[in-house]
Design an enzyme around this catalytic site. Structure first.
Site, PDB file in Angstrom:
ATOM      1  N   HIS A 122      -0.111   4.827   7.264  1.00  0.00           N
ATOM      2  CA  HIS A 122       0.570   5.548   6.061  1.00  0.00           C
ATOM      3  C   HIS A 122       1.142   6.724   6.455  1.00  0.00           C
ATOM      4  O   HIS A 122       0.289   7.696   6.892  1.00  0.00           O
ATOM      5  CB  HIS A 122      -0.127   5.418   4.986  1.00  0.00           C
ATOM      6  CG  HIS A 122      -0.798   4.058   4.566  1.00  0.00           C
ATOM      7  ND1 HIS A 122      -2.078   3.761   4.790  1.00  0.00           N
ATOM      8  CD2 HIS A 122      -0.270   2.821   3.956  1.00  0.00           C
ATOM      9  CE1 HIS A 122      -2.375   2.450   4.316  1.00  0.00           C
ATOM     10  NE2 HIS A 122      -1.256   1.958   3.798  1.00  0.00           N
ATOM     11  N   SER A 178       0.764  -1.275  -0.075  1.00  0.00           N
ATOM     12  CA  SER A 178       0.197   0.086  -0.067  1.00  0.00           C
ATOM     13  C   SER A 178       0.818   1.114   0.158  1.00  0.00           C
ATOM     14  O   SER A 178       0.229   2.109  -0.452  1.00  0.00           O
ATOM     15  CB  SER A 178      -1.103   0.059   1.213  1.00  0.00           C
ATOM     16  OG  SER A 178      -0.273  -0.102   2.520  1.00  0.00           O
ATOM     17  N   ASP A 199      -2.994   8.387   7.792  1.00  0.00           N
ATOM     18  CA  ASP A 199      -3.977   7.669   8.563  1.00  0.00           C
ATOM     19  C   ASP A 199      -3.194   6.862   9.428  1.00  0.00           C
ATOM     20  O   ASP A 199      -2.105   7.091   9.932  1.00  0.00           O
ATOM     21  CB  ASP A 199      -4.526   6.583   7.430  1.00  0.00           C
ATOM     22  CG  ASP A 199      -4.044   5.909   6.653  1.00  0.00           C
ATOM     23  OD1 ASP A 199      -2.854   5.614   7.139  1.00  0.00           O
ATOM     24  OD2 ASP A 199      -4.504   5.225   5.639  1.00  0.00           O
TER      25      ASP A 199
END
Length: 367
Positions: free
Chosen positions: A328, A35, A325
């Site tokens: 990340h 991600s 978040d």
């Protein structure tokens, strides 16, 4: 008549050869990751639970709408590629991807929740592990070989730049979770050994497939991400998790160095930014941040809210937060990480044509 046919074929071969030679001079990137590097692959996986398709993801990128990146702006790979003057490769699952786009921009195979190990992140239902990403890369090679021929295809892939940025999920969404068999099958050292052995085989395969210029990103202090902090009783960094990252980095760095020294024509590098990220987290004010322990995008006192959602509130100034978040980094933090790697490896900055992030002011604020 026969002589005329031979002449025509020679002319056609010359024309096609000059066109193909244009591909040879185009250097692109092929990115494998999770991600932290995903630019939209998971958006095309209908059953995936790991998606960045909600506001306010992408708020500081382009038109400000979600674009598949798990942050408010750019990824580290975006920024380093910009600095090297390389085009930003689209997601492999982008519906508009075709052979011409691949030859112009390369491909990004990164997938949120993906890991070095096939079993990692299985509770996200759909994600592309490194093994699957390599399978897709092989398919890409077949497409390009069919379009421009075997010899020119080989040159194209050997001239390309490769990025491998995986490993965090293998710990956070595998080994450190008791629902996975790996959590009780291995201890800390044997699990790191298992990861490195698997990664080594995957990198050797990439080399056999043509990768010559390759960078493997190391892990940051993943015990300090907001999710790890909020799951602890004290709110401090989880040092066991950080120690695992350090062990992985040490072993991976040695392995990558050995591969670079022994594989023919290999120029493999290990990009370790652990120390600078650790310092940013411990001394945020030194780097212009005011918060390094909680996410900019959060759901008030309800934590962990694993993703940023439309009902979340945003911090007043996103450039002051290290984390976007629970998992990340923010665009600003990614810029810091990228700058460290650019400096360490002497990448020349190519400021011309590099997109600037949007002003970091939120539509809604929460101090």
């Amino acid at each position: 008549m026969g002589r005329l046919l031979v002449t025509l074929l020679a002319v056609i071969a010359t024309i096609l050869g000059s066109t193909i030679d244009g591909y040879e001079s185009k250097v692109v990137q092929f990115i494998f990751g999770d991600s932290l590097s995903d630019v939209g692959n998971n958006e095309q996986l209908p059953r995936s639970l790991a998606k960045a398709n909600l506001p306010w993801y992408g708020i500081d990128f382009g038109d400000g709408l979600p674009n598949g990146r798990f942050t408010n702006g750019r990824t580290v790979a975006d920024i380093i590629g910009d600095a090297m003057g390389l085009p930003r490769p689209p997601a492999f699952l982008d519906p508009n991807l075709d052979e011409d786009t691949i030859l112009e921009k390369g491909v990004n195979y990164a997938s949120g929740g993906g890991g070095i190990l096939n079993e990692t992140g299985s509770y996200f239902i759909q994600r592309l592990c490194f093994h699957k990403q390599l399978e897709l890369f092989r398919g890409t090679q077949d497409l390009i070989t069919y379009k421009i021929g075997k010899n020119e295809s080989r040159k194209f892939f050997r001239n390309a730049a490769y990025v491998v940025a995986l490993g965090a999920n293998d710990f956070i969404n595998n080994y450190l979770m008791p629902v996975y068999g790996d959590s009780w099958k291995y201890n800390d050292q044997t699990f790191v050994d298992y990861l490195i052995e698997t990664l080594e085989g995957q990198l050797k395969l990439l080399h056999r497939l043509g990768a010559r210029k390759l960078m493997v990103f190391g892990l940051g202090p993943m015990g300090c991400i907001p999710l790890q902090r909020v799951l602890s009783t004290s709110g401090d960094c989880q040092e066991k998790t950080n120690d695992l990252a350090l062990s992985f980095n040490k072993a991976a760095s040695k392995m990558v160095e050995q591969l670079s020294a022994t594989l023919p024509h290999a120029n493999f590098k290990f990009g370790d930014a652990y120390d600078v990220v650790d310092d940013v987290i411990k001394n945020p004010y030194k780097y212009g941040f005011t918060n390094s322990d909680s996410p900019c995008c959060s759901f008030g006192q309800i934590r962990p809210a694993l993703t940023c959602i439309p009902a979340s509130t945003l911090c007043k100034d996103r450039s002051k937060y290290v984390f976007w978040d629970e998992y990340h980094p923010s665009d600003k933090a990614n810029q810091m990480i990228a700058n460290e790697l650019i400096k360490k490896f002497g990448f020349l900055r190519a400021d011309a044509g590099v997109p600037s992030p949007a002003p970091a002011m939120a539509p809604s604020a929460d101090d």
